[in-house]
Scaffold this active site. Sequence first.
Site, short mmCIF file in Angstrom:
data_model
loop_
_atom_site.label_atom_id
_atom_site.label_comp_id
_atom_site.label_asym_id
_atom_site.label_seq_id
_atom_site.Cartn_x
_atom_site.Cartn_y
_atom_site.Cartn_z
N LYS A 25 0.84 -1.21 0.00
CA LYS A 25 0.00 0.00 0.00
C LYS A 25 0.87 1.25 0.00
O LYS A 25 0.52 2.27 -0.58
CB LYS A 25 -0.92 0.05 1.23
CG LYS A 25 -1.92 -1.08 1.30
CD LYS A 25 -3.13 -0.85 0.40
CE LYS A 25 -4.05 -2.04 0.50
NZ LYS A 25 -5.15 -2.05 -0.44
N LYS A 62 -1.49 -12.06 -8.84
CA LYS A 62 -2.60 -12.91 -8.42
C LYS A 62 -3.92 -12.33 -8.92
O LYS A 62 -4.05 -11.12 -9.10
CB LYS A 62 -2.62 -13.07 -6.89
CG LYS A 62 -2.94 -11.80 -6.15
CD LYS A 62 -3.11 -12.04 -4.65
CE LYS A 62 -3.49 -10.71 -4.00
NZ LYS A 62 -3.59 -10.72 -2.56
N LYS A 79 -9.72 -8.79 -6.78
CA LYS A 79 -10.91 -7.99 -6.96
C LYS A 79 -10.56 -6.55 -7.31
O LYS A 79 -11.31 -5.86 -7.98
CB LYS A 79 -11.73 -8.04 -5.66
CG LYS A 79 -13.01 -7.27 -5.68
CD LYS A 79 -14.03 -7.90 -6.60
CE LYS A 79 -15.28 -7.02 -6.67
NZ LYS A 79 -16.37 -7.70 -7.35
P1 TYM Z 1 -9.71 -11.98 0.88
O1 TYM Z 1 -11.12 -11.52 1.07
O2 TYM Z 1 -8.79 -11.10 0.08
O3 TYM Z 1 -9.70 -13.40 0.21
C1 TYM Z 1 -10.48 -14.48 0.70
C2 TYM Z 1 -9.72 -15.78 0.51
O4 TYM Z 1 -9.42 -15.97 -0.87
C3 TYM Z 1 -8.03 -16.23 -1.03
N1 TYM Z 1 -7.58 -15.67 -2.31
C4 TYM Z 1 -6.84 -16.33 -3.22
N2 TYM Z 1 -6.36 -17.59 -3.23
C5 TYM Z 1 -5.68 -17.98 -4.32
N3 TYM Z 1 -5.45 -17.19 -5.39
C6 TYM Z 1 -5.91 -15.91 -5.43
N4 TYM Z 1 -5.70 -15.14 -6.50
C7 TYM Z 1 -6.65 -15.44 -4.30
N5 TYM Z 1 -7.26 -14.26 -4.00
C8 TYM Z 1 -7.81 -14.42 -2.78
C9 TYM Z 1 -7.36 -15.55 0.15
O5 TYM Z 1 -6.11 -16.11 0.44
C10 TYM Z 1 -8.38 -15.78 1.25
O6 TYM Z 1 -8.19 -17.04 1.85
N6 TYM Z 1 -7.51 -10.78 5.25
C11 TYM Z 1 -8.36 -11.77 4.57
C12 TYM Z 1 -9.71 -11.99 5.24
C13 TYM Z 1 -9.65 -12.34 6.67
C14 TYM Z 1 -9.29 -13.61 7.23
C15 TYM Z 1 -9.48 -13.47 8.64
C16 TYM Z 1 -8.87 -14.82 6.68
C17 TYM Z 1 -9.98 -11.54 7.72
N7 TYM Z 1 -9.88 -12.20 8.89
C18 TYM Z 1 -9.18 -14.53 9.50
C19 TYM Z 1 -8.58 -15.87 7.55
C20 TYM Z 1 -8.75 -15.72 8.94
C21 TYM Z 1 -8.63 -11.30 3.16
O7 TYM Z 1 -8.59 -10.11 2.87
O8 TYM Z 1 -9.06 -12.29 2.30
#
Ligand code: TYM
Length: 359
Positions: A115, A210, A213
């Site tokens: 960021k 990767k 969104k």
């Molecule tokens: P987020 O919302 O960005 O993504 C949700 C899940 O999708 C996985 N992911 C991917 N895996 C493989 N390839 C990709 N291109 C890809 N894009 C997203 C992420 O690894 C994730 O598992 N900080 C976290 C949300 C969160 C969380 C938590 C997760 C908040 N509290 C506690 C686990 C435990 C996030 O922004 O995920």
Amino acid sequence: PKRIFSGIQPTGIPHLGNYLGALRQWVKLQNEAKASTTLLFSIVDLHAITVRQDASTLFQMRKQMLASLLAVGLDPSKSILFCQSAVLQHAELMWMLSCNASVGYLSRMTQWKSKLNLRPNASPFDAPPSSNSREALKLGLFSYPVLQAADILLYNTTHVPVGEDQSQHVEFTRELATGFNHAFGDLLVPPQTILSPAKRVMSLKQPHKKMSKSAVNEGSRILISDTQEVVEEKIKVAVTDSVQGDITYEPKMRPGVANLINIAFYMDESGMQQRGLASPEQLAQTMQHLAFQDWKPAIADIIGKSLAPIRERYMDIMERDRQEQYLGKVQKDGASRAKAIAEPNLRRIKNAMGMGSFD
Ligand code: TYM
């Protein structure tokens, strides 16, 4: 007993990175779980607001995400599904952890550093480009990993199924738990990460990045609600390479081609098994002699077919919600079950820190 927790940001309808990296693994864990295992999956809206969100859009996206979780196969009678902001203990535990989290560690986290450097092509929701960018970054964005640690530790989570981009955050959670236990007694459980086989799904437009969104180009990702036609179109214009000759699986040399093969393979693992294919390499071998104009439709076909039932369930759920406010019920029920676990845990933590009640 096992306790599984994971979270996803309310970005509306998830893309195949979310699906293959996380959601599908969640469903699998749910369906294979013993009766003694508790599973919690949260829509992390408190994390979403670390960047500016339009209120009515965020409201809509939270609902779409809950409908998506149900559409991919999570079952509210087996898994606890809820919005993070509905369980107040997340924010409260975050404060206690904040008082034990070091600024040095947080400032070295990849997401924060990205960021700091991302100014020129930042998303419109980020800090205004004209302002001094560092100064304008928000405190909540910096402390994002502490809230994530609170999510996990609040439930004595043993396992966290995530994509690879989240493993640093789980590592941070472990460190924080260990440090806290050292100071206050053995209260928090350092969790383990579960990585899915498709731990890193790449962008269709920039296969070295990767799938995400926040990328501006919508053609860079496939959503789980995309129709066969949309999938075909996106695959058709996906960036691959200009290597002449056979289709080969070489993630380093041919990342675009390897990414599409990976996606197709993991989208239909059971179909692959039936065909006796055990790895993306083996799928590539069966496609070796296809010309690009035949190969891409074959890939799109596998993806489109696997998404069709999910898209249908998504529509059904939205319809059911219009008729009987179904999503509201699922959320409320999930939140109260989550709270029943969170409350006594948080009370123990407060007691240990000297904040027990006087009576
Ligand atoms: P987020 O919302 O960005 O993504 C949700 C899940 O999708 C996985 N992911 C991917 N895996 C493989 N390839 C990709 N291109 C890809 N894009 C997203 C992420 O690894 C994730 O598992 N900080 C976290 C949300 C969160 C969380 C938590 C997760 C908040 N509290 C506690 C686990 C435990 C996030 O922004 O995920």
